[in-house]
Design an enzyme around this catalytic site. Structure first.
Site, PDB file in Angstrom:
ATOM      1  N   ARG A   1       0.851  -1.178   0.000  1.00 49.68           N
ATOM      2  CA  ARG A   1       0.000   0.000   0.000  1.00 49.68           C
ATOM      3  C   ARG A   1       0.897   1.241   0.000  1.00 49.68           C
ATOM      4  O   ARG A   1       2.046   1.196   0.448  1.00 49.68           O
ATOM      5  CB  ARG A   1      -0.904   0.032   1.227  1.00 49.68           C
ATOM      6  CG  ARG A   1      -1.892  -1.131   1.328  1.00 49.68           C
ATOM      7  CD  ARG A   1      -2.727  -0.988   2.596  1.00 49.68           C
ATOM      8  NE  ARG A   1      -3.734  -2.036   2.730  1.00 49.68           N
ATOM      9  CZ  ARG A   1      -3.564  -3.156   3.423  1.00 49.68           C
ATOM     10  NH1 ARG A   1      -2.413  -3.378   4.042  1.00 49.68           N
ATOM     11  NH2 ARG A   1      -4.528  -4.059   3.498  1.00 49.68           N
TER      12      ARG A   1
ATOM     13  N   LYS B   1      -2.610  -2.188   8.017  1.00 55.29           N
ATOM     14  CA  LYS B   1      -3.791  -1.638   8.675  1.00 55.29           C
ATOM     15  C   LYS B   1      -4.013  -2.305  10.027  1.00 55.29           C
ATOM     16  O   LYS B   1      -3.818  -3.504  10.187  1.00 55.29           O
ATOM     17  CB  LYS B   1      -5.030  -1.838   7.790  1.00 55.29           C
ATOM     18  CG  LYS B   1      -5.034  -0.965   6.539  1.00 55.29           C
ATOM     19  CD  LYS B   1      -6.340  -1.125   5.780  1.00 55.29           C
ATOM     20  CE  LYS B   1      -6.409  -0.176   4.595  1.00 55.29           C
ATOM     21  NZ  LYS B   1      -7.678  -0.307   3.843  1.00 55.29           N
TER      22      LYS B   1
ATOM     23  N   HIS C   1      -2.203   2.707  -5.920  1.00 56.18           N
ATOM     24  CA  HIS C   1      -3.186   1.642  -5.731  1.00 56.18           C
ATOM     25  C   HIS C   1      -3.405   0.855  -7.016  1.00 56.18           C
ATOM     26  O   HIS C   1      -3.662  -0.354  -6.972  1.00 56.18           O
ATOM     27  CB  HIS C   1      -4.508   2.230  -5.226  1.00 56.18           C
ATOM     28  CG  HIS C   1      -5.219   1.323  -4.274  1.00 56.18           C
ATOM     29  ND1 HIS C   1      -4.651   0.881  -3.091  1.00 56.18           N
ATOM     30  CD2 HIS C   1      -6.447   0.748  -4.333  1.00 56.18           C
ATOM     31  CE1 HIS C   1      -5.505   0.086  -2.457  1.00 56.18           C
ATOM     32  NE2 HIS C   1      -6.589  -0.011  -3.187  1.00 56.18           N
TER      33      HIS C   1
ATOM     34  N   ARG D   1      -0.737  -1.659  -7.146  1.00 54.18           N
ATOM     35  CA  ARG D   1      -1.048  -2.748  -6.203  1.00 54.18           C
ATOM     36  C   ARG D   1      -2.078  -3.691  -6.819  1.00 54.18           C
ATOM     37  O   ARG D   1      -1.969  -4.912  -6.710  1.00 54.18           O
ATOM     38  CB  ARG D   1      -1.554  -2.148  -4.890  1.00 54.18           C
ATOM     39  CG  ARG D   1      -1.996  -3.168  -3.829  1.00 54.18           C
ATOM     40  CD  ARG D   1      -2.290  -2.412  -2.534  1.00 54.18           C
ATOM     41  NE  ARG D   1      -3.199  -3.096  -1.642  1.00 54.18           N
ATOM     42  CZ  ARG D   1      -2.797  -3.957  -0.702  1.00 54.18           C
ATOM     43  NH1 ARG D   1      -1.524  -4.274  -0.584  1.00 54.18           N
ATOM     44  NH2 ARG D   1      -3.686  -4.520   0.108  1.00 54.18           N
TER      45      ARG D   1
ATOM     46  N   HIS E   1      -4.833  -8.578   3.578  1.00 54.11           N
ATOM     47  CA  HIS E   1      -6.279  -8.443   3.723  1.00 54.11           C
ATOM     48  C   HIS E   1      -6.765  -9.268   4.919  1.00 54.11           C
ATOM     49  O   HIS E   1      -6.428 -10.461   5.033  1.00 54.11           O
ATOM     50  CB  HIS E   1      -7.002  -8.941   2.473  1.00 54.11           C
ATOM     51  CG  HIS E   1      -6.870  -8.032   1.296  1.00 54.11           C
ATOM     52  ND1 HIS E   1      -7.077  -8.449  -0.008  1.00 54.11           N
ATOM     53  CD2 HIS E   1      -6.545  -6.715   1.222  1.00 54.11           C
ATOM     54  CE1 HIS E   1      -6.887  -7.432  -0.826  1.00 54.11           C
ATOM     55  NE2 HIS E   1      -6.563  -6.369  -0.104  1.00 54.11           N
TER      56      HIS E   1
ATOM     57  N   TYR F   1     -10.176  -9.628  -6.981  1.00 57.84           N
ATOM     58  CA  TYR F   1      -9.160  -9.808  -8.013  1.00 57.84           C
ATOM     59  C   TYR F   1      -9.404 -11.028  -8.892  1.00 57.84           C
ATOM     60  O   TYR F   1      -8.585 -11.339  -9.750  1.00 57.84           O
ATOM     61  CB  TYR F   1      -7.774  -9.905  -7.363  1.00 57.84           C
ATOM     62  CG  TYR F   1      -7.368  -8.618  -6.703  1.00 57.84           C
ATOM     63  CD1 TYR F   1      -7.008  -7.510  -7.456  1.00 57.84           C
ATOM     64  CD2 TYR F   1      -7.383  -8.484  -5.319  1.00 57.84           C
ATOM     65  CE1 TYR F   1      -6.672  -6.317  -6.852  1.00 57.84           C
ATOM     66  CE2 TYR F   1      -7.039  -7.291  -4.707  1.00 57.84           C
ATOM     67  CZ  TYR F   1      -6.686  -6.218  -5.489  1.00 57.84           C
ATOM     68  OH  TYR F   1      -6.361  -5.031  -4.899  1.00 57.84           O
TER      69      TYR F   1
END
Length: 292
Positions: free
Chosen positions: A143, A167, A233, A236, A259, A268
Site C-alpha cells: 500500500r 492496517k 493503488h 497494487r 487483507h 481480483y
C-alpha cells in the site's frame, strides 16, 4: 447506557480485531449519528431502525452500507454480551452496492514504466529512488502508506523480504524479488545516511503519499501512458491481478496483500474468462473426456 455499550463495543474492536484509530472513529461517528435519529440505541426496536432508511436516503450506497454494517456489528456485540435479548438489525436498510472492479494496468503498460525507470535509475539518485518505489509497489504489492513509511530497520540486508506494518498495526512478511532487492540496494547506496526511513523527505520524516502519487504520474507521462490511469493503488491492483493470472493461490494472495477478509481479495478474480475455461479444460479430470 448506550454510550457505555458503544464504548465497550469499540474497545472490543480495538482489542480483538486490531481496528485502527480511523476505523474506530468512523464507527463512533456512525453509531452516534444513528442515535441522534432514533434515540437510545440499546432500546431501539425494528421500527426505530427502519426509520433510518428515510434519514439516510440521500447517502451514497457505500456510505449507507458502512453505517448499516456498523449498527449490525454493534447489535451482534450487544446480544453476545447480554446487553440485549434480541437483534433488531435485520430492519436496517441494505443497499445493493456493487463494488467496482479495480483499474489494472496491462503487462505492456507496466513494462513501459519499468523500461523508463530503469534507464533513469542509472543516471540520477532520483531515478534510483523511483525504480525502488516502482519495484515495491508492483513487485510486492505494498500500500502507498506502507511504502512511504517503510523504516530502514524493516529491510534486512541479506533476506528476501521486508516486515510491513499494515492496517490495524498488523505485521506481515512480504517477499522482495531479486529485481526489487537490486533496486533497493542501488537506492540505499544513492540515498546515503541520515533518517530512519527508506524513503526520507527533505523536510524530515518520510516521503508523503501525495508526493509518491505525483512521482508516479510524472513517470507515466514520460513513458507515454495516460497519467490518470497510474497511481500507487493501481500498481497494487496490477500486482494482485497479474499474480492471480499466473496461477497464485487466492489465500496466498490474501496474505501478501494483508487483507483481513478473503472477500476483499476475491475482487481480483476478475481474470480473463477464456483463460479460466482453458484452465478447467486442461486441468480438470473430466476436461478431456470428450476426446477419449
Amino acid at each position: 447506557m448506550a454510550q457505555d455499550a458503544v464504548g465497550a463495543f469499540l474497545a472490543m474492536l480495538a482489542a480483538e480485531r486490531g481496528a485502527a484509530a480511523n476505523t474506530l472513529s468512523a464507527y463512533r461517528r456512525d453509531l452516534t449519528g444513528a442515535g441522534e435519529v432514533i434515540g437510545d440505541l440499546l432500546r431501539a426496536d425494528k421500527a426505530d431502525l427502519a426509520r433510518l432508511a428515510s434519514a439516510w436516503a440521500d447517502l451514497a450506497p457505500a456510505s449507507l452500507a458502512r453505517k448499516s454494517s456498523a449498527l449490525r456489528q454493534f447489535y451482534g456485540f450487544c446480544v453476545d454480551e447480554g446487553l440485549r435479548d434480541d437483534d433488531p438489525s435485520p430492519a436496517l436498510p441494505r443497499p445493493k452496492a456493487r463494488r467496482p472492479l479495480p483499474r489494472v494496468l496491462s503487462h505492456q503498460e507496466v513494462a513501459a514504466l519499468f523500461t523508463l525507470a530503469e534507464t533513469e535509475a542509472a543516471a540520477t539518485p532520483e531515478g534510483a529512488r523511483m525504480l525502488a518505489l516502482l519495484e515495491l509497489l508492483y513487485g510486492s504489492g505494498l500500500r502507498a502508506t506502507e511504502l512511504v513509511s517503510l523504516p530502514l530497520m524493516a529491510v534486512p540486508r541479506d533476506a528476501p523480504f521486508v516486515t510491513i506494518t499494515g492496517k490495524g498495526g498488523q505485521q506481515r512478511m512480504v517477499p522482495v524479488g531479486g529485481r526489487a532487492q537490486a533496486a533497493l540496494s542501488q537506492w540505499l547506496r544513492a540515498r546515503g545516511g541520515g533518517g530512519r526511513f527508506v524513503f526520507p523527505s527533505p523536510r524530515g520524516g518520510h516521503l508523503s503519499r501525495v508526493r509518491l502519487f505525483q512521482l508516479l504520474r510524472d513517470l507515466a507521462l514520460r513513458a507515454g501512458l495516460d497519467p490518470e490511469k497510474v497511481s500507487p493503488h493501481v500498481l497494487r491492483h496490477a500486482f494482485a491481478t497479474h499474480l492471480l493470472e499466473g496461477g497464485a493461490d487466492l489465500r496466498v494472495l490474501q496474505t501478501l496483500l494483508g487483507h483481513a477478509d478473503i472477500a476483499t481479495t476475491q475482487i481480483y478474480t476478475h481474470v480473463d474468462s477464456a483463460r479460466l475455461v482453458a484452465l478447467v479444460n486442461a486441468r480438470h479430470p473430466l476436461g478431456n473426456v470428450g476426446s477419449r
